[in-house]
Design an enzyme around this catalytic site. Structure first.
Site, PDB file in Angstrom:
ATOM      1  N   HIS A 200       0.830  -1.206   0.000  1.00  0.00           N
ATOM      2  CA  HIS A 200       0.000   0.000   0.000  1.00  0.00           C
ATOM      3  C   HIS A 200       0.866   1.258   0.000  1.00  0.00           C
ATOM      4  O   HIS A 200       0.623   2.189  -0.772  1.00  0.00           O
ATOM      5  CB  HIS A 200      -0.932   0.003   1.216  1.00  0.00           C
ATOM      6  CG  HIS A 200      -2.155  -0.821   1.020  1.00  0.00           C
ATOM      7  ND1 HIS A 200      -2.100  -2.127   0.616  1.00  0.00           N
ATOM      8  CD2 HIS A 200      -3.483  -0.537   1.180  1.00  0.00           C
ATOM      9  CE1 HIS A 200      -3.326  -2.610   0.532  1.00  0.00           C
ATOM     10  NE2 HIS A 200      -4.189  -1.669   0.864  1.00  0.00           N
ATOM     11  N   HIS A 294       0.841  -2.252   8.890  1.00  0.00           N
ATOM     12  CA  HIS A 294       2.226  -2.691   8.751  1.00  0.00           C
ATOM     13  C   HIS A 294       3.116  -2.142   9.873  1.00  0.00           C
ATOM     14  O   HIS A 294       2.741  -1.240  10.621  1.00  0.00           O
ATOM     15  CB  HIS A 294       2.799  -2.286   7.389  1.00  0.00           C
ATOM     16  CG  HIS A 294       2.089  -2.924   6.234  1.00  0.00           C
ATOM     17  ND1 HIS A 294       2.381  -4.190   5.791  1.00  0.00           N
ATOM     18  CD2 HIS A 294       1.089  -2.457   5.423  1.00  0.00           C
ATOM     19  CE1 HIS A 294       1.599  -4.487   4.757  1.00  0.00           C
ATOM     20  NE2 HIS A 294       0.799  -3.445   4.518  1.00  0.00           N
TER      21      HIS A 294
END
Length: 423
Positions: A200, A294
């Site tokens: 992303h 993340h």
């Protein structure tokens, strides 16, 4: 007794020898105020009146330029710094959960997951139309010199995202033994723990930088209209302009450019507004990725890869002369260069006696309020002006005036010396 007034515009279609056709009987210059622009000679044509709609569109374009063309080097530094700082804080101090923390939020589902598709939706037509215009309708040059940039950017997007998946599958493991692959582990309802480089963050930064670079042809795009108008005037009056970037185009290229610019500019502006809005959305979604998804190292590595890819292509590869594809904005003419309005400096010997009495390198002028305004240009390099307009229109005229002033000044000095000797 009052006599009959003479008409302001006698009948120019009268017979030869009649008073109305005689130049001696005219009390005005032939042609008059109703002479058409195409008949005028010796003066540059002025721009057409700007409509309210055009002013509003240009205002929106200006705001979009301010947004998308924010200092790119500084933006890259902010990307890296934010990825590190915000991610470190998020690893140790969890941020409050918001709508953007949900992986099924509207923006994540319909924009980020297909982010490269949205980017191509705006970039591809913008690149094709703008490049086709500045190459004067040369579709072969457009396809060979400009379109490959999109192919290269798509290749890097595909290569890096696939590599991230390979790394995660190769160096990860399932929370439950007996599952060797990520797909089988997830299908069974278990968790797969691995080094998941943030795809992303990579897609958002990569897309933002591509949008910024590919939008650069819009810079000074409005000047093309002025260049076309001035070059048409120069060619109709057989004048040679050493500054107009269109002077090297042949007549066919000029016609193509004039037609394409008029037809495609509204579409190009609309696409640019969409690109600016999309780039702003990517920045907002990147903040959400920094906050909620993340680990820090995974996001920083993906950001570094995206920035290195951008630097290699748009800062090293494309600007290198002789290599294809070319940088955005390159075409059959160069319209993004600043053209000096007065391309020569005033000779130092043009300075008058008043100039020698000024102190410092900055000269002063008097503004409308009667206060001294500093120009920032040494007095001996200022161009003589009258009512704000330069007195000279060519270097030859300036040099002739300089020589005349210098000879006159030398004559006065000799007269003063002669008077001193006689006294």
């Amino acid at each position: 007794m009052a006599t009959k007034r003479r008409p302001l515009r006698p009948n120019l279609g009268g017979t030869a020898g009649s008073p109305s056709s005689s130049g001696s009987n005219m009390n005005f210059r032939p042609g008059g105020p109703d002479i058409t622009r195409s008949e005028a000679r010796g003066t540059r044509p002025t721009a057409a009146p700007t409509s309210i709609r055009e002013i509003l569109v240009m205002g929106v374009i200006h705001l979009c330029k301010k947004t998308i063309f924010f200092n790119t080097d500084l933006k890259v530094a902010l990307y890296l710094g934010s990825l590190f700082v915000i991610s470190v804080i998020g690893d140790f101090v969890p941020f409050p959960k918001t709508y953007f923390a949900r992986s099924d939020n509207l923006f994540n589902q319909y924009f980020v997951k297909i982010g490269w598709g949205w980017t191509l939706l705006f970039v591809v037509p913008f690149l094709v139309l703008s490049a086709y215009t500045i190459t004067c309708g040369d579709h072969k040059r457009m396809l060979r010199h400009h379109f490959p940039r999109i192919v290269i950017a798509t290749f890097f997007w595909f290569f890096w995202t696939k590599l991230f998946n390979v790394v995660e599958n190769s160096y990860g493991r399932c929370t439950t033994k007996g599952y060797a692959t990520k797909s089988s582990c997830l299908k069974a309802g278990h968790l797969w723990k691995g080094f998941d480089i943030s795809g992303h963050a990579f897609i958002l930064i990569h897309s933002s930088l591509v949008l910024i670079e590919e939008a650069r042809p819009i810079i000074r795009w409005e000047t093309i209209k002025e260049h076309i108008r001035n070059e048409r005037h120069n060619r109709s009056t057989a004048e040679n302009s050493g500054t107009n970037p269109l002077r090297t185009l042949n007549e066919e290229q000029m016609r193509s450019l004039q037609f394409l610019y008029k037809r495609l500019t509204p579409i190009i502006r609309t696409l640019f507004i969409g690109m600016a809005a999309l780039q702003l959305l990517w920045d907002i979604m990147l903040v959400g990725t920094m906050l909620y998804y993340h680990r820090m190292i995974e996001k920083v590595i993906s950001g570094i890869i995206a920035i290195l890819t951008w630097y290699f292509t748009y800062r090293f590869w494309y600007p290198t002369p002789g290599l294809l594809p070319e940088a955005p904005g390159n075409g059959s003419f160069s319209y993004q260069r600043e053209i000096p309005t007065f391309p020569f400096k005033r000779p130092s010997h043009l300075s008058t006696g008043a100039a020698t009495t000024s102190s410092g390198s900055n000269s002063s002028r008097t503004n409308l309020n009667g206060k001294a305004a500093t120009t920032g240009v040494p007095r001996d390099q200022q161009i003589p002006t009258f009512m704000g307009m330069p007195l000279f229109t060519s270097p030859k005229a300036a040099s002739a005036a300089a020589n005349l002033l210098m000879s006159d000044q030398q004559k006065r000095e000799r007269d003063r010396e002669q008077q001193t000797l006689e006294s």
